[in-house]
Design a protein around this motif. Structure first.
Motif, PDB file in Angstrom:
ATOM      1  N   LEU A  47       9.814   3.059 -26.665  1.00  0.00           N
ATOM      2  CA  LEU A  47       8.628   2.428 -27.243  1.00  0.00           C
ATOM      3  C   LEU A  47       8.586   0.947 -26.884  1.00  0.00           C
ATOM      4  N   ASP A  48       9.725   0.261 -26.984  1.00  0.00           N
ATOM      5  CA  ASP A  48       9.769  -1.158 -26.628  1.00  0.00           C
ATOM      6  C   ASP A  48       9.561  -1.371 -25.133  1.00  0.00           C
ATOM      7  N   VAL A 107      19.939  -7.320 -28.667  1.00  0.00           N
ATOM      8  CA  VAL A 107      19.439  -8.305 -27.706  1.00  0.00           C
ATOM      9  C   VAL A 107      18.046  -7.934 -27.220  1.00  0.00           C
ATOM     10  N   TRP A 108      17.841  -6.662 -26.827  1.00  0.00           N
ATOM     11  CA  TRP A 108      16.517  -6.323 -26.297  1.00  0.00           C
ATOM     12  C   TRP A 108      15.470  -6.334 -27.407  1.00  0.00           C
ATOM     13  N   SER A 113      10.490  -8.764 -29.213  1.00  0.00           N
ATOM     14  CA  SER A 113       9.642  -9.434 -30.207  1.00  0.00           C
ATOM     15  C   SER A 113       9.150 -10.781 -29.701  1.00  0.00           C
ATOM     16  N   MET A 114       9.977 -11.478 -28.937  1.00  0.00           N
ATOM     17  CA  MET A 114       9.602 -12.788 -28.424  1.00  0.00           C
ATOM     18  C   MET A 114       8.476 -12.729 -27.404  1.00  0.00           C
ATOM     19  N   LEU A 197       5.754  -8.250 -32.017  1.00  0.00           N
ATOM     20  CA  LEU A 197       6.598  -8.719 -33.107  1.00  0.00           C
ATOM     21  C   LEU A 197       7.160  -7.567 -33.932  1.00  0.00           C
ATOM     22  N   LEU A 198       6.305  -6.654 -34.331  1.00  0.00           N
ATOM     23  CA  LEU A 198       6.723  -5.603 -35.265  1.00  0.00           C
ATOM     24  C   LEU A 198       7.479  -4.464 -34.577  1.00  0.00           C
ATOM     25  N   GLU A 199       7.145  -4.162 -33.329  1.00  0.00           N
ATOM     26  CA  GLU A 199       7.813  -3.042 -32.669  1.00  0.00           C
ATOM     27  C   GLU A 199       9.179  -3.422 -32.104  1.00  0.00           C
ATOM     28  N   GLY A 200       9.512  -4.703 -32.072  1.00  0.00           N
ATOM     29  CA  GLY A 200      10.849  -5.104 -31.651  1.00  0.00           C
ATOM     30  C   GLY A 200      11.868  -5.061 -32.768  1.00  0.00           C
TER      31      GLY A 200
END
Length: 448
Positions: A47-48, A107-108, A113-114, A197-200
């Motif tokens: 997903l990410d 880390v990922w 999110s960044m 932001l939210l999916e990380g």
């Protein structure tokens, strides 16, 4: 407790003492205790990896990113992936799955999110490279981890259930991603910023828990008796070294890696070009038919639901076949026909074609990984990581070429036609592949 290395020295003793049937209770316990955790982790990972497809629905316009620049940035993920895949997998083999996979996820997740704060095509491309570098060891690490728990004759069906994480990520993630896009304006953030932001965050939270969830291997768990551990590791060693004369290898690790990884890397390259063409571009392809955000989300979910069903059914059938390369060839052919249909400008045909393409590409993954011959020990870690890293160059070039074609033609027809041709080339690499060692292995498994 004995280490995997010390147990390996005993593998040549009484390796036939246990039949496949007597190992069935062990396989069932592994299936319930190990595989579900891996599925959950890879759902989050995928997903990410591919949520940029939904972010691109408005992010490209907001940041002035062209189709070709988007395709390059989406695919440059695999440049970082290629550079760090092998060393990351070797580190996992030394440190253990729990600690290393957990660190990778944290880390990922942070870097993913960044992405919410990128401000140009350049910063977005850099962020994608960093995510690829962070995630480099994850999928090959999971393949390596599964190879520590199961003999080769069992991996295709298990890889089928594990690989279902890919369509599951889109089935669940597509509607969620498009809903997050509708948060545009909340606290001054755009929809794609909320999405990143939210999916990380789930990757960070799960990464912190992974060291407690994953043992380093069968030798470190309490739910297998010592005799069961020896029997299981003996079966794994025997199948991974079937047909190999371990006393007469020449040329060292590099020669062995090239011999075992060359053709599979080319096949996997083509398979990955198809997978990431779907994953990175389906939202944009559907947007071309003037669908709303929610319609794009649910249609994407349905396409991957069809593909996920094909994956499970096909991998179970292929696991019983003596010639899995022909199943893989058929999967490539189905994907090729699907991409060709998707190139049409009729909504129904395009959606049906995308579902066919997803079915072929997704079904091909467990068949491919279940038949890869990878040796043992450090050799196994290097071969798996090499195939994954080189093959995933297709994940870089595929999306990038799609972006170039779309930028030139302002439509997806030519791009998808070229992708269809690539799938047909993949079919021929399977048809003409002669893998006598695999057939010999499966004959041995049947005799057991």
């Amino acid at each position: 407790m004995r280490s995997r290395t010390s147990l390996d020295s005993d593998m040549t003793v009484n390796v036939d003492a246990t039949s496949g049937r007597s190992l069935e209770p062990i396989f069932r316990r592994i299936g319930w205790r190990v595989i579900p955790i891996l599925v959950l982790l890879y759902v989050i990972a995928f997903l990410d990896r591919v949520n940029v497809g939904f972010a691109s629905l408005t992010m490209n316009r907001d940041l002035g990113i062209s189709d070709s620049a988007y395709g390059l940035a989406a695919g440059v993920f695999f440049a970082g992936y290629l550079l760090f895949s092998v060393p990351s997998n070797l580190t996992l083999a030394r440190l253990g799955a729990g600690r290393w996979i957990g660190a990778i996820m944290v880390v990922w997740g942070v870097v993913s999110s960044m992405q919410a704060f990128v401000h140009s095509a350049t910063s977005y491309t850099i962020a994608r490279f960093l995510i690829g570098a962070a995630e480099a060891g994850f999928f090959p690490g999971i393949i390596l981890y599964i190879s520590m728990w199961l003999p080769r004759s069992r991996r295709t069906s298990v890889m089928g259930f594990f690989t279902v994480s890919i369509p599951l990520a889109s089935i669940i993630g597509a509607p969620i991603s498009t809903r997050l896009m509708e948060l545009a304006g909340l606290y001054g953030l755009r929809g794609w910023q909320w999405l990143f932001l939210l999916e990380g965050l789930p990757a960070v939270l799960l990464g912190l828990a992974v060291p407690r969830l994953l043992a380093s291997g069968p030798e470190d768990v309490l739910w297998l008796a010592p005799r069961e551990k020896v029997a299981l590791l003996s079966a794994i060693y025997r199948e991974d070294n079937q047909g190999q004369d371990t006393g007469k290898r020449s040329g060292g690790l590099l020669t062995q890696t090239l011999r075992l990884a060359a053709l599979p890397s080319a096949t996997y390259f083509l398979l990955m070009s198809g997978l990431y063409t779907l994953s990175f571009w389906i939202p944009r392809i559907l947007q071309n038919f003037e669908l709303s955000f929610r319609e794009i989300g649910w249609t994407t979910s349905l396409i991957f639901a069809v593909g996920g069903t094909a994956l499970i059914v096909w991998s179970l059938y292929a696991n019983r076949s003596s010639r899995p390369q022909y199943h893989l060839a058929a999967a490539f052919a189905l994907a090729g026909v699907g991409f060709a249909l998707a190139a049409t400008r009729t909504t129904f045909l395009a959606e049906a074609g995308l579902a066919m393409a997803a079915s072929g590409v997704l079904a091909g993954m467990p068949i491919f990984w279940g038949s890869v011959r990878s040796g043992s020990g450090s050799e196994r870690a290097v071969v798996i990581a090499t195939i994954n890293a080189i093959g995933n160059i297709g994940g870089l070039l595929g999306p990038y070429l799609i972006g170039l074609f779309v930028a030139k033609t302002h439509h997806f027809s030519l791009a998808l036609t070229v992708t269809a041709a690539g799938m047909m080339v993949g079919m021929f690499t399977c048809v003409f592949r002669r893998d006598s060692s695999l057939e010999q292995l499966q004959e041995t498994s049947k005799e057991d």
